[in-house]
Motif scaffolding. Structure first.
Motif, PDB file in Angstrom:
ATOM      1  N   SER A  94     -22.342  -6.969  33.648  1.00 32.46           N
ATOM      2  CA  SER A  94     -21.900  -7.481  34.934  1.00 32.46           C
ATOM      3  C   SER A  94     -23.323  -7.151  36.067  1.00 32.46           C
ATOM      4  O   SER A  94     -23.997  -5.912  35.901  1.00 32.46           O
ATOM      5  CB  SER A  94     -20.673  -6.767  35.514  1.00 32.46           C
ATOM      6  OG  SER A  94     -20.753  -6.743  36.973  1.00 32.46           O
ATOM      7  N   VAL A 101     -19.736  -7.259  29.985  1.00 28.91           N
ATOM      8  CA  VAL A 101     -18.797  -8.336  30.493  1.00 28.91           C
ATOM      9  C   VAL A 101     -17.654  -8.497  29.215  1.00 28.91           C
ATOM     10  O   VAL A 101     -16.531  -8.558  29.542  1.00 28.91           O
ATOM     11  CB  VAL A 101     -19.226  -9.759  30.498  1.00 28.91           C
ATOM     12  CG1 VAL A 101     -18.375 -10.729  30.451  1.00 28.91           C
ATOM     13  CG2 VAL A 101     -20.227  -9.727  31.541  1.00 28.91           C
ATOM     14  N   THR A 279      -9.877 -11.560  38.344  1.00 29.88           N
ATOM     15  CA  THR A 279     -11.213 -11.069  38.184  1.00 29.88           C
ATOM     16  C   THR A 279     -12.095 -12.167  38.322  1.00 29.88           C
ATOM     17  O   THR A 279     -13.278 -12.006  39.008  1.00 29.88           O
ATOM     18  CB  THR A 279     -11.390 -10.714  36.678  1.00 29.88           C
ATOM     19  OG1 THR A 279     -10.427  -9.724  36.421  1.00 29.88           O
ATOM     20  CG2 THR A 279     -12.777  -9.957  36.238  1.00 29.88           C
ATOM     21  N   SER A 283     -15.480 -12.069  40.965  1.00 33.20           N
ATOM     22  CA  SER A 283     -16.702 -12.356  40.433  1.00 33.20           C
ATOM     23  C   SER A 283     -17.428 -13.376  40.982  1.00 33.20           C
ATOM     24  O   SER A 283     -18.610 -13.328  41.529  1.00 33.20           O
ATOM     25  CB  SER A 283     -16.704 -12.528  38.852  1.00 33.20           C
ATOM     26  OG  SER A 283     -16.140 -11.628  38.173  1.00 33.20           O
ATOM     27  N   ASP A 288     -21.256 -12.665  40.849  1.00 31.11           N
ATOM     28  CA  ASP A 288     -21.425 -11.880  39.486  1.00 31.11           C
ATOM     29  C   ASP A 288     -21.574 -12.998  38.371  1.00 31.11           C
ATOM     30  O   ASP A 288     -20.677 -12.999  37.758  1.00 31.11           O
ATOM     31  CB  ASP A 288     -20.525 -10.766  39.377  1.00 31.11           C
ATOM     32  CG  ASP A 288     -20.681  -9.813  38.055  1.00 31.11           C
ATOM     33  OD1 ASP A 288     -21.936 -10.144  37.488  1.00 31.11           O
ATOM     34  OD2 ASP A 288     -20.292  -8.679  38.140  1.00 31.11           O
ATOM     35  N   GLN A 291     -20.438 -12.295  34.519  1.00 28.27           N
ATOM     36  CA  GLN A 291     -19.103 -12.089  34.486  1.00 28.27           C
ATOM     37  C   GLN A 291     -18.467 -13.234  34.437  1.00 28.27           C
ATOM     38  O   GLN A 291     -17.373 -13.595  33.806  1.00 28.27           O
ATOM     39  CB  GLN A 291     -18.661 -10.978  35.456  1.00 28.27           C
ATOM     40  CG  GLN A 291     -17.139 -10.585  35.101  1.00 28.27           C
ATOM     41  CD  GLN A 291     -17.070  -9.055  35.835  1.00 28.27           C
ATOM     42  OE1 GLN A 291     -17.464  -8.317  35.352  1.00 28.27           O
ATOM     43  NE2 GLN A 291     -16.225  -9.056  36.716  1.00 28.27           N
TER      44      GLN A 291
END
Length: 326
Positions: A94, A101, A279, A283, A288, A291
Motif C-alpha cells: 500500500s 496488499v 476498502t 483506496s 492508493d 491496493q
C-alpha cells in the motif's frame, strides 16, 4: 443406436477436450486480467506515488517509496517482478499505509464472501422456484392477472439500483423500525439487510428468465409425451422441464450474476461493511493504486470463476455442449 454425445462421460474424449478448452480460455482470460491490472499504475497520468502521498510530501519520501515499489525499474522488469510476486503471494505494498496488499485482501475478503455467498444462495433459492411456479401457473395464457403482477413486480425490483434498495432498507427496517443494525457486521442480524439489498435485483431478473425458459420448454413434444404417459406433475416439471430450462437460464443468469460482484461494492459502502468493496472505495479516494490494483484483480478472478462454473454446469446439464461445433 445410442449416440456418442448421449454416452459422453467424464472420462471420454469430448469431456477431456471440453476441459482443456475451458481451462485454456480461463488461463488466457486470467493473463489478460493480470496484465491489465499491472498496466493500471503505468497508465495513470503523472506520478502515482506523488498523487498518493500528496503534493506536500518530501521528495526523499516520494523517491524512497518509488524505489520500494520498483517503479524506477524498466517496464519489462516491473512486469516480470509483478508476475513473480503474484505467484509468491507478494501483491505489492500500500502506498499510504505500507501494509502488504495481500494482507489487506486476506483481512477483508472473508467479510465480502460472508456477504456475497449467502446473497448468491438466496438468488438461486428464490429465483428458480419462483420462476418455475409462475411458469406453471401462467402457461397457456392462464391467470393473466398473476402474470401481469409477476412481470410488473420483477421489472420494478430489477430496475432499482442496489444502493437505493440498501438505503431504503436501512431507512425503514433499521432506522424506523429498529429491527436490524444500521451498519457494521458485528451486531446480531447485521447480515440480513445487506444480503437482501444485494440479492433482490438479481433474483427478480433471474426469476423472469426461468419463467420464460420454462414456458418455452413446456411447449416441447417431450413434455407432451411425458404427460401422455400420465407421469405425476412434479416429475414432469422437476425431472423433465426444469433441467432443460436451466440450460438456457444458466447461460444468461451466469452473466447477470457476475454483476453481483460490482454490487457488493455499493452495498458494502452503504452498510459500512468491512469488506473489499468499502476498502476499494477508500483506496480510490486515497489514490492508493497498488491496493486498488490488487482488489480489482480479486474481483476479476471472481468473475472468471463464476463464468467457469457456469460452463461446467452447462456441460453437466447438456453434454452436447462439450463437443466443439464445426
Amino acid at each position: 443406436m445410442t449416440s456418442a454425445v448421449a454416452t459422453a462421460g467424464p472420462g471420454s474424449s469430448p469431456w477431456l477436450s471440453f476441459g482443456i478448452r475451458r481451462l485454456g480460455r480461463f488461463a488466457v482470460s486470467l493473463w489478460v486480467l493480470v496484465t491489465t491490472a499491472f498496466l493500471m499504475i503505468q497508465l495513470i497520468p503523472g506520478d502515482p506515488v506523488r498523487a498518493a502521498l500528496g503534493l506536500t510530501a518530501p521528495a526523499e519520501l516520494v523517491n524512497a517509496r518509488r524505489a520500494a515499489l520498483g517503479l524506477d525499474d524498466p517496464l519489462w522488469k516491473q512486469y516480470v517482478d509483478y508476475l513473480a510476486g503474484l505467484f509468491s503471494g507478494d501483491w505489492g505494498t500500500s502506498m499510504t499505509t505500507g501494509v502488504p496488499v495481500a494482507d489487506v485482501i486476506g483481512d477483508r475478503l472473508p467479510a465480502t464472501l460472508q456477504l456475497a455467498l449467502p446473497a448468491f444462495v438466496v438468488v438461486i433459492a428464490v429465483a428458480i422456484p419462483l420462476g418455475l411456479l409462475f411458469a406453471v401457473l401462467t402457461r397457456g395464457g392462464r391467470r393473466r392477472g398473476g402474470e401481469l403482477a409477476f412481470t410488473s413486480t420483477t421489472v420494478l425490483l430489477a430496475a432499482i439500483p442496489e444502493f437505493l434498495v440498501a438505503v431504503a432498507l436501512v431507512a425503514f427496517f433499521a432506522v424506523r423500525l429498529g429491527w436490524f443494525p444500521v451498519a457494521g457486521s458485528e451486531a446480531s442480524g447485521a447480515l440480513v439487510l445487506p444480503v437482501i439489498a444485494l440479492a433482490l435485483g438479481p433474483a427478480s431478473v433471474l426469476s423472469r428468465i426461468v419463467r420464460v425458459e420454462t414456458l418455452s420448454v413446456l411447449g416441447n413434444d417431450f413434455i407432451r409425451t411425458a404427460r401422455a404417459k400420465r407421469l405425476p406433475a412434479r416429475l414432469v416439471y422437476l425431472r423433465h422441464a426444469l433441467p432443460n430450462a436451466l440450460t438456457a437460464t444458466l447461460t444468461m443468469g451466469g452473466l447477470m450474476l457476475t454483476g453481483m460482484v460490482a454490487g457488493t461494492v455499493l452495498v458494502e459502502n452503504v452498510f459500512a461493511w468491512p469488506g473489499l468493496g468499502s476498502t476499494i472505495t477508500q483506496s480510490i479516494l486515497q489514490k492508493d493504486y497498488p491496493q486498488v490494483q490488487g482488489i480489482v484483480l480479486v474481483y476479476g478472478i471472481g468473475v472468471l470463476l463464476v463464468n467457469l462454473t457456469v460452463d461446467v454446469l452447462l456441460a453437466v446439464l447438456d453434454p452436447r455442449s462439450t463437443i466443439r461445433e464445426n
